[in-house]
Design a protein around this motif. Sequence first.
Motif, PDB file in Angstrom:
ATOM      1  N   UNK A 146      -4.097  -1.448  15.140  1.00  0.00           N
ATOM      2  CA  UNK A 146      -4.407  -2.263  16.353  1.00  0.00           C
ATOM      3  C   UNK A 146      -5.766  -2.149  16.769  1.00  0.00           C
ATOM      4  N   UNK A 147      -6.181  -1.056  16.783  1.00  0.00           N
ATOM      5  CA  UNK A 147      -7.417  -0.601  17.406  1.00  0.00           C
ATOM      6  C   UNK A 147      -8.776  -1.055  16.848  1.00  0.00           C
ATOM      7  N   UNK A 148      -8.424  -1.479  15.318  1.00  0.00           N
ATOM      8  CA  UNK A 148      -9.697  -2.009  14.662  1.00  0.00           C
ATOM      9  C   UNK A 148      -9.829  -3.295  14.561  1.00  0.00           C
ATOM     10  N   UNK A 149     -10.801  -4.060  14.581  1.00  0.00           N
ATOM     11  CA  UNK A 149     -11.027  -5.486  14.459  1.00  0.00           C
ATOM     12  C   UNK A 149     -11.466  -5.920  13.011  1.00  0.00           C
ATOM     13  N   UNK A 150     -11.523  -7.140  12.524  1.00  0.00           N
ATOM     14  CA  UNK A 150     -12.034  -7.406  11.238  1.00  0.00           C
ATOM     15  C   UNK A 150     -13.459  -7.111  11.241  1.00  0.00           C
ATOM     16  N   UNK A 151     -13.634  -6.755  10.081  1.00  0.00           N
ATOM     17  CA  UNK A 151     -15.098  -6.238   9.773  1.00  0.00           C
ATOM     18  C   UNK A 151     -15.526  -4.679  10.036  1.00  0.00           C
ATOM     19  N   UNK A 152     -14.699  -4.256  10.907  1.00  0.00           N
ATOM     20  CA  UNK A 152     -14.838  -2.855  11.310  1.00  0.00           C
ATOM     21  C   UNK A 152     -14.920  -1.950  10.171  1.00  0.00           C
ATOM     22  N   UNK A 153     -15.411  -0.745  10.233  1.00  0.00           N
ATOM     23  CA  UNK A 153     -15.202   0.417   9.209  1.00  0.00           C
ATOM     24  C   UNK A 153     -14.233   1.410   9.535  1.00  0.00           C
ATOM     25  N   UNK A 154     -13.445   1.714   8.820  1.00  0.00           N
ATOM     26  CA  UNK A 154     -12.408   2.796   8.932  1.00  0.00           C
ATOM     27  C   UNK A 154     -12.677   4.019   8.070  1.00  0.00           C
TER      28      UNK A 154
ATOM     29  N   UNK B  55     -14.505   5.346   2.867  1.00  0.00           N
ATOM     30  CA  UNK B  55     -15.033   4.328   3.989  1.00  0.00           C
ATOM     31  C   UNK B  55     -14.110   3.002   3.643  1.00  0.00           C
ATOM     32  N   UNK B  56     -13.486   2.688   4.384  1.00  0.00           N
ATOM     33  CA  UNK B  56     -12.979   1.115   4.247  1.00  0.00           C
ATOM     34  C   UNK B  56     -13.551   0.202   5.122  1.00  0.00           C
ATOM     35  N   UNK B  57     -13.385  -1.019   4.720  1.00  0.00           N
ATOM     36  CA  UNK B  57     -13.966  -2.179   5.782  1.00  0.00           C
ATOM     37  C   UNK B  57     -12.514  -2.829   6.045  1.00  0.00           C
ATOM     38  N   UNK B  58     -12.179  -3.313   7.270  1.00  0.00           N
ATOM     39  CA  UNK B  58     -11.051  -3.990   7.732  1.00  0.00           C
ATOM     40  C   UNK B  58     -11.244  -5.539   7.118  1.00  0.00           C
ATOM     41  N   UNK B  59     -10.325  -5.856   6.313  1.00  0.00           N
ATOM     42  CA  UNK B  59     -10.487  -7.296   5.595  1.00  0.00           C
ATOM     43  C   UNK B  59      -9.886  -8.236   6.501  1.00  0.00           C
ATOM     44  N   UNK B  60      -8.553  -7.893   6.851  1.00  0.00           N
ATOM     45  CA  UNK B  60      -7.905  -8.897   7.860  1.00  0.00           C
ATOM     46  C   UNK B  60      -6.633  -8.167   8.386  1.00  0.00           C
ATOM     47  N   UNK B  61      -6.100  -8.652   9.404  1.00  0.00           N
ATOM     48  CA  UNK B  61      -4.630  -8.297  10.011  1.00  0.00           C
ATOM     49  C   UNK B  61      -3.696  -9.489   9.590  1.00  0.00           C
TER      50      UNK B  61
ATOM     51  N   UNK C 286      12.664  -9.885  11.127  1.00  0.00           N
ATOM     52  CA  UNK C 286      11.715  -8.916  11.440  1.00  0.00           C
ATOM     53  C   UNK C 286      10.419  -9.206  10.546  1.00  0.00           C
ATOM     54  N   UNK C 287       9.468  -9.024  11.131  1.00  0.00           N
ATOM     55  CA  UNK C 287       8.054  -9.334  10.304  1.00  0.00           C
ATOM     56  C   UNK C 287       7.124  -7.967  10.619  1.00  0.00           C
ATOM     57  N   UNK C 288       6.831  -7.270   9.524  1.00  0.00           N
ATOM     58  CA  UNK C 288       6.221  -6.051   9.625  1.00  0.00           C
ATOM     59  C   UNK C 288       4.529  -6.472   9.882  1.00  0.00           C
ATOM     60  N   UNK C 289       3.802  -5.968  10.849  1.00  0.00           N
ATOM     61  CA  UNK C 289       2.454  -6.103  10.991  1.00  0.00           C
ATOM     62  C   UNK C 289       1.586  -5.253   9.936  1.00  0.00           C
ATOM     63  N   UNK C 290       0.720  -5.798   9.365  1.00  0.00           N
ATOM     64  CA  UNK C 290      -0.087  -4.803   8.292  1.00  0.00           C
ATOM     65  C   UNK C 290      -1.868  -5.028   8.775  1.00  0.00           C
ATOM     66  N   UNK C 291      -2.602  -4.135   8.099  1.00  0.00           N
ATOM     67  CA  UNK C 291      -4.011  -4.326   8.056  1.00  0.00           C
ATOM     68  C   UNK C 291      -4.405  -4.309   6.544  1.00  0.00           C
ATOM     69  N   UNK C 292      -5.270  -5.032   6.051  1.00  0.00           N
ATOM     70  CA  UNK C 292      -5.536  -4.756   4.809  1.00  0.00           C
ATOM     71  C   UNK C 292      -6.927  -4.569   4.677  1.00  0.00           C
ATOM     72  N   UNK C 293      -7.285  -3.252   3.929  1.00  0.00           N
ATOM     73  CA  UNK C 293      -8.288  -2.510   4.038  1.00  0.00           C
ATOM     74  C   UNK C 293      -8.957  -2.642   2.626  1.00  0.00           C
ATOM     75  N   UNK C 294     -10.262  -2.789   2.508  1.00  0.00           N
ATOM     76  CA  UNK C 294     -11.117  -2.780   1.310  1.00  0.00           C
ATOM     77  C   UNK C 294     -11.875  -1.603   1.139  1.00  0.00           C
ATOM     78  N   UNK C 295     -11.803  -0.717   0.081  1.00  0.00           N
ATOM     79  CA  UNK C 295     -12.691   0.461  -0.115  1.00  0.00           C
ATOM     80  C   UNK C 295     -13.852  -0.019  -0.386  1.00  0.00           C
ATOM     81  N   UNK C 296     -14.944   0.474   0.269  1.00  0.00           N
ATOM     82  CA  UNK C 296     -16.247   0.486   0.194  1.00  0.00           C
ATOM     83  C   UNK C 296     -16.824   1.221  -0.992  1.00  0.00           C
ATOM     84  N   UNK C 297     -17.668   0.639  -1.645  1.00  0.00           N
ATOM     85  CA  UNK C 297     -18.239   1.424  -3.067  1.00  0.00           C
ATOM     86  C   UNK C 297     -18.794   2.752  -2.513  1.00  0.00           C
ATOM     87  N   UNK C 298     -18.463   3.552  -3.121  1.00  0.00           N
ATOM     88  CA  UNK C 298     -19.044   5.149  -2.724  1.00  0.00           C
ATOM     89  C   UNK C 298     -19.996   5.737  -3.566  1.00  0.00           C
TER      90      UNK C 298
END
Length: 102
Positions: A26-34, A61-67, A90-102
Amino acid sequence: MKAIVEISGKQFEIEDDALIRVPCIPTLAEGDTYVCDKVLYMQKDDSKTVGTPYIKGANLRFRVHTHGRTKKTVARTYIRRKQHINTWGFRQKYTLLKLQSS
């Protein structure tokens, strides 16, 4: 490139430009880098590296795609002869991460 990383206590196998669904961060917003430094295994071209337990100095490095939230899971309890039925969802919350090219 292939890799196995640990995010939120779970292990995920990833490939180039892959989308992975991880438990909600939850601390990451869409478009942030993880940046994930818990890399267990990495394969680039013909070289393979296995960590003990993690590879020192490796990070991805991952980019937050969406929650989002998964489809609802419905659970039910039933006590016979008591006319008691308890249902909940019950609905599980998730975060979609996209691997940035390394």
